[in-house]
Design a protein around this motif. Sequence first.
Motif, PDB file in Angstrom:
ATOM      1  N   VAL A 189      61.753  20.881 129.468  1.00 12.13           N
ATOM      2  CA  VAL A 189      61.454  21.680 128.316  1.00 12.13           C
ATOM      3  C   VAL A 189      62.500  22.792 127.981  1.00 12.13           C
ATOM      4  O   VAL A 189      63.171  22.883 126.940  1.00 12.13           O
ATOM      5  N   GLY A 192      65.674  22.077 126.324  1.00 16.55           N
ATOM      6  CA  GLY A 192      65.844  21.862 125.013  1.00 16.55           C
ATOM      7  C   GLY A 192      65.266  20.426 124.544  1.00 16.55           C
ATOM      8  O   GLY A 192      65.404  20.140 123.400  1.00 16.55           O
ATOM      9  N   THR A 194      62.771  17.305 123.539  1.00  7.95           N
ATOM     10  CA  THR A 194      61.458  17.040 123.117  1.00  7.95           C
ATOM     11  C   THR A 194      60.582  15.951 123.447  1.00  7.95           C
ATOM     12  O   THR A 194      61.324  14.972 123.757  1.00  7.95           O
ATOM     13  N   ASP A 195      59.630  15.740 122.729  1.00  9.57           N
ATOM     14  CA  ASP A 195      58.799  14.238 122.802  1.00  9.57           C
ATOM     15  C   ASP A 195      58.595  14.030 124.400  1.00  9.57           C
ATOM     16  O   ASP A 195      58.731  12.759 124.820  1.00  9.57           O
ATOM     17  N   GLY A 260      62.647  12.640 127.881  1.00 13.41           N
ATOM     18  CA  GLY A 260      62.581  13.425 127.115  1.00 13.41           C
ATOM     19  C   GLY A 260      63.664  13.152 126.023  1.00 13.41           C
ATOM     20  O   GLY A 260      64.563  12.268 126.482  1.00 13.41           O
ATOM     21  N   ARG A 261      63.851  13.597 124.882  1.00  9.36           N
ATOM     22  CA  ARG A 261      64.534  13.264 123.850  1.00  9.36           C
ATOM     23  C   ARG A 261      65.331  14.372 123.564  1.00  9.36           C
ATOM     24  O   ARG A 261      64.997  15.741 123.236  1.00  9.36           O
ATOM     25  N   ARG A 262      66.797  14.195 123.300  1.00  6.68           N
ATOM     26  CA  ARG A 262      67.572  15.456 122.741  1.00  6.68           C
ATOM     27  C   ARG A 262      67.394  15.324 121.297  1.00  6.68           C
ATOM     28  O   ARG A 262      67.313  14.030 120.479  1.00  6.68           O
ATOM     29  N   ARG A 263      67.141  16.284 120.648  1.00 11.99           N
ATOM     30  CA  ARG A 263      67.047  16.617 119.358  1.00 11.99           C
ATOM     31  C   ARG A 263      68.060  16.229 118.533  1.00 11.99           C
ATOM     32  O   ARG A 263      69.124  16.340 118.796  1.00 11.99           O
ATOM     33  N   GLU A 267      67.585  19.357 113.724  1.00  8.21           N
ATOM     34  CA  GLU A 267      65.994  19.140 113.912  1.00  8.21           C
ATOM     35  C   GLU A 267      65.678  20.487 114.727  1.00  8.21           C
ATOM     36  O   GLU A 267      66.187  20.857 115.368  1.00  8.21           O
ATOM     37  N   ALA A 269      63.737  23.357 116.603  1.00 10.00           N
ATOM     38  CA  ALA A 269      63.324  23.421 118.091  1.00 10.00           C
ATOM     39  C   ALA A 269      61.676  23.378 118.111  1.00 10.00           C
ATOM     40  O   ALA A 269      61.340  22.690 119.002  1.00 10.00           O
ATOM     41  N   ALA A 270      60.921  23.832 117.263  1.00  8.60           N
ATOM     42  CA  ALA A 270      59.347  23.890 117.252  1.00  8.60           C
ATOM     43  C   ALA A 270      59.053  22.716 116.433  1.00  8.60           C
ATOM     44  O   ALA A 270      59.573  22.370 115.383  1.00  8.60           O
ATOM     45  N   ARG A 271      58.336  21.976 116.873  1.00  3.94           N
ATOM     46  CA  ARG A 271      57.752  20.639 116.352  1.00  3.94           C
ATOM     47  C   ARG A 271      56.327  20.592 116.144  1.00  3.94           C
ATOM     48  O   ARG A 271      55.687  21.336 116.871  1.00  3.94           O
TER      49      ARG A 271
END
Length: 271
Positions: A189, A192, A194-195, A260-263, A267, A269-271
Motif C-alpha cells: 500500500v 503506491g 492499488t487493488d 497489487g497493481r501499479r496505477r 490514475e 491515488a485515491a480510489r
Amino acid sequence: MTRYLFDNTGIQTENRFQALEACYDPFSRRQLARTGLAPGWRCLEVGGGGGSLGDWLGERVGPGGEVTITDLDPRWATRDRPPHVRVLRHDIVTEPLPLPADGYDLVHARLVLLHLPERLDVLDRLVAALRPGGLLVLEEFDCTWQPVLTAPDAASAALYERVQAALMAQLEKRGADGAWGRNVYGAMVRAGLTDLTATTYAESWTGGGTGVGLHQANARQVADGLRAEGLTDSELARYHALLANPAFTVNSLPLISVTGRRRAAGEAAAR
C-alpha cells in the motif's frame, strides 16, 4: 559471504527446493493464474530458485511472451528452456533490473524480500519495473506462527520450538524479518499499489512427510549456527528424529500472497 542464511551452495539446497516446490508451488500457481496471466505477457520471476515457477510462467505466456528468471546463484535452475524463457544471475539489491521497453506485465517474488534488510527499497524497485497497470505478486512467510499440533510428549514440542527460535535468531542476524509476511500488504500500500488482495496458505506437516523436509534441510545447512545459539549435537539429533516421527505434526509456515497493481498513468491515488 552471502547475505542469505540458506545460500544455494549448500548440499541441502536441492532438498529445500523440492520441499518448497511440492508444498507451495500449487498455491503460487493459483495466485499467479488469478492475475489474468495470458499468452504474450512479459514476466519477471525474482529469486527463481530451482526455476519451477518460471518454467510454469513460460508455459502460460507461450512463445509470444517473455519470462526472465533471476537469482543470486541460479545453478539449480540451469537446464534447457525455450527461447522466450531466460535465466540470469542477478543481485536484486545492487544491480539494475533487466527491463523490457515499457516494463513487465507481471513481477513475482517468493521468499526473497524476507531475507533482505533492504526489502522496502527492493519493493520500490519491483514496482518501478512494472508497466502502468502491471501486477506485482509477493509471497512471504510469517515465521511467527507455526504451532505444534501433535507431539510424542511435551519435551519434544519444546525442543521443536527451541530449534525454530534458534533458527529465527540466526536469520535475524543476517537481516531477515521473520514477521515480514504479515507486513507485506501494508508495505505494498505504501509503495503506491492499488487493488490489493491477500491470501494466506497453510497446512499440516507430519513427521516423515515432504513438508518437514524443509525443516530438515534448513537445520542441517545451518547446524553450526544452531550450535552457536546453544543447541547441542544431542538435541539436534533428537530434533531430526522428531521430524521423522509420524507422531509429530506441526502447522506449516504460513505463506502470505499479496497481489497489487501499479496505477496507470494519470490514475488518481485515491480510489
